[in-house]
Design a protein around this motif. Structure first.
Motif, PDB file in Angstrom:
ATOM      1  N   ILE A  22      49.011  27.802  42.186  1.00  0.00           N
ATOM      2  CA  ILE A  22      48.692  29.154  41.716  1.00  0.00           C
ATOM      3  C   ILE A  22      49.250  30.152  42.730  1.00  0.00           C
ATOM      4  O   ILE A  22      48.876  30.125  43.901  1.00  0.00           O
ATOM      5  N   ALA A  23      50.155  31.004  42.272  1.00  0.00           N
ATOM      6  CA  ALA A  23      50.744  32.019  43.164  1.00  0.00           C
ATOM      7  C   ALA A  23      50.913  33.320  42.392  1.00  0.00           C
ATOM      8  O   ALA A  23      52.002  33.897  42.342  1.00  0.00           O
ATOM      9  N   THR A  24      49.831  33.752  41.773  1.00  0.00           N
ATOM     10  CA  THR A  24      49.896  34.900  40.866  1.00  0.00           C
ATOM     11  C   THR A  24      49.817  36.254  41.572  1.00  0.00           C
ATOM     12  O   THR A  24      50.006  37.300  40.946  1.00  0.00           O
ATOM     13  N   GLY A  25      49.522  36.244  42.877  1.00  0.00           N
ATOM     14  CA  GLY A  25      49.522  37.486  43.631  1.00  0.00           C
ATOM     15  C   GLY A  25      48.419  38.444  43.219  1.00  0.00           C
ATOM     16  O   GLY A  25      47.388  38.042  42.677  1.00  0.00           O
ATOM     17  N   GLY A  26      48.652  39.726  43.453  1.00  0.00           N
ATOM     18  CA  GLY A  26      47.649  40.739  43.147  1.00  0.00           C
ATOM     19  C   GLY A  26      48.276  41.961  42.511  1.00  0.00           C
ATOM     20  O   GLY A  26      49.493  42.076  42.419  1.00  0.00           O
ATOM     21  N   ARG A  27      47.420  42.862  42.071  1.00  0.00           N
ATOM     22  CA  ARG A  27      47.838  44.125  41.469  1.00  0.00           C
ATOM     23  C   ARG A  27      47.040  45.255  42.103  1.00  0.00           C
ATOM     24  O   ARG A  27      45.918  45.054  42.550  1.00  0.00           O
ATOM     25  N   PRO A  28      47.613  46.465  42.127  1.00  0.00           N
ATOM     26  CA  PRO A  28      46.836  47.595  42.655  1.00  0.00           C
ATOM     27  C   PRO A  28      45.556  47.792  41.863  1.00  0.00           C
ATOM     28  O   PRO A  28      45.516  47.580  40.652  1.00  0.00           O
ATOM     29  N   ARG A  29      44.536  48.204  42.577  1.00  0.00           N
ATOM     30  CA  ARG A  29      43.211  48.408  41.963  1.00  0.00           C
ATOM     31  C   ARG A  29      43.090  49.847  41.455  1.00  0.00           C
ATOM     32  O   ARG A  29      43.355  50.801  42.200  1.00  0.00           O
ATOM     33  N   TYR A  30      42.706  50.010  40.207  1.00  0.00           N
ATOM     34  CA  TYR A  30      42.383  51.341  39.683  1.00  0.00           C
ATOM     35  C   TYR A  30      40.898  51.619  39.899  1.00  0.00           C
ATOM     36  O   TYR A  30      40.062  50.793  39.541  1.00  0.00           O
ATOM     37  N   PRO A  31      40.535  52.774  40.464  1.00  0.00           N
ATOM     38  CA  PRO A  31      39.114  53.116  40.623  1.00  0.00           C
ATOM     39  C   PRO A  31      38.554  53.613  39.292  1.00  0.00           C
ATOM     40  O   PRO A  31      38.417  54.816  39.063  1.00  0.00           O
ATOM     41  N   THR A  32      38.241  52.685  38.415  1.00  0.00           N
ATOM     42  CA  THR A  32      37.852  53.027  37.043  1.00  0.00           C
ATOM     43  C   THR A  32      36.542  53.811  36.968  1.00  0.00           C
ATOM     44  O   THR A  32      36.227  54.393  35.930  1.00  0.00           O
TER      45      THR A  32
END
Length: 425
Positions: free
Chosen positions: A89-99
């Motif tokens: 598994i090497a799916t990394g990350g995404r920027p977080r939106y402050p929902t």
């Protein structure tokens, strides 16, 4: 884009060296097209190399069915089951939106988006204080855009805080504005298309309002694990961070499933460490080696206008681990030669070497703030990885005239209380 901003500064410096320069104008569209074409060419090159090596590549989204099988879904909705003896598994990350902030999702962008904008973002509010936030704010300012950074607590959390302060001080001197101790509560689009941001000053409790063309969220990243159905494979995660729990071999709670990079708990969120961890894992799986990734003394650089390179422990970490009485810090404020003729402010150019106090004074960490910090740090990282001592570094001949030579000339300790400003060669 950082390079584009540096070039703008060099063009302005050029007049001091006798170059007659016409008014300096920057075209966002030209830069953006060049950057985007480069990224596309990299992606294409990777696909070609996979094909040349007879690696099957599926451009699909996948999730676990069981511990040996994933179900992939193509853009047209077609599902395919893929089974394997080993899964990485090497799916990394995404920027977080402050929902939780009203209008954040509708009107804001992230660091992923800014590199794909075809037109200039104009007056920009960057919310966050991570290296991503400061890097983006730095090059936007360098390209001549009105840029503000909103910081809730401290900048560059996890980095040496003295160096962090020098980074932001230099950015402020170059025109980046900072709103400290503030947190946004609402974003609205005005009739003229501008974005109205409301925020709270955490010290006074008062509300304030400002208008911007673009709001960029840089408030952290989240791992891409939520849609993987990890529970069906028995892969355990940290419920707070949503990151996958791994051991020193990159193995998850399931012996034949591995996780590398940003998606793994306790790993530095840096591409080169993920790349090396992946290489070493591949060699172990193929029986070519038993070497595991060493996460100590990983060098990195923050590409802010004045670059910050570091390797090893921060001063705070060294003191916490060894005690203040057992730590010696050598430091210097220096002036890069290229800053002299151009009469640039060099008051934040600074080097700090954190050592054990006991001879031969093993080097625990190196922190460099100045031009080409990545190039400088990379070389010294090898020495520190090999167990370099302060004594050995002082026996190293510097290359004149460079910024890197100042590391080999660090003579003044913080403990001495003497002025660490370099006054000559």
């Amino acid at each position: 884009m950082h390079q584009a901003a540096l070039l703008g500064g060099m063009i302005r410096d050029a007049t001091h060296y006798g170059w007659a320069i016409q008014p300096v104008l920057h075209d966002w569209g030209t830069m953006a097209e060049a950057v985007q074409n480069h990224v596309k060419s990299l992606n294409w090159g990777h696909r070609v190399q996979l094909q040349d090596r007879k690696v099957k590549y599926f451009n699909v989204k996948a999730s676990f069915v069981n511990e040996h099988t994933v179900c992939s879904v193509a853009k047209d909705g077609k599902e395919t089951l893929l089974s394997a003896e080993h899964i990485v598994i090497a799916t990394g990350g995404r920027p977080r939106y402050p929902t939780h902030i009203e209008g954040a999702l509708e009107y804001g962008i992230t660091s992923d988006d800014i590199f794909w904008l075809k037109e200039s973002p104009g007056k920009t509010l960057v919310v966050g204080a991570s290296y991503v936030a400061l890097e983006c704010a730095g090059f936007l300012t360098g390209l001549g855009l009105d840029t503000t950074v909103m910081i809730r607590s401290i900048p560059l959390r996890g980095f040496d805080q003295q160096m962090s302060s020098l980074v932001t001080e230099y950015m402020a001197s170059q025109g980046t504005q900072f709103l400290r101790g503030c947190t946004p509560s609402r974003v609205r689009r005005l009739p003229d298309g501008q974005l109205q941001v409301t925020w709270e000053d955490l010290t006074s409790g008062k509300e304030d309002v400002g208008t911007f063309n673009t709001v960029l969220w840089a408030t952290g990243r989240i791992p891409e694990t939520r849609s993987l159905n990890l529970e069906k494979a028995g892969v355990k995660i940290n419920p707070n961070s949503q990151k996958i729990l791994v051991d020193a071999q990159e193995t998850t709670s399931v012996p034949h499933i591995y996780a590398i990079g940003d998606v793994a708990e306790g790993r530095p969120e840096l591409t080169p460490t993920a790349v090396m961890a992946g290489k070493l894992l591949a060699r172990r799986l193929c029986g070519q080696s038993s070497d595991v990734m060493d996460y100590d003394n990983v060098p990195t650089t923050v590409f802010t206008p004045l670059e910050y390179g570091c390797v090893g422990l921060s001063e705070e970490e060294a003191v916490a681990r060894h005690g203040e009485e057992h730590v010696e810090v050598y430091h210097a404020y220096y002036k890069p030669l290229e800053f002299t003729v151009a009469q640039r402010d060099a008051s934040q150019c600074y080097i700090k070497m954190v050592c054990l106090r006991k001879p031969p004074q093993l080097v625990l960490g190196l922190h460099f703030l100045g031009p080409n910090a990545g190039e400088v740090t990379q070389g010294f990282a090898l020495g520190i990885k090999c167990g370099a001592s302060y004594v050995q570094l002082m026996q190293t001949v510097g290359i004149h005239p460079t910024c890197a030579e100042e590391v080999a000339k660090l003579r003044i300790s913080k403990r001495s209380g003497l002025d660490p400003t370099v006054t000559g060669c």
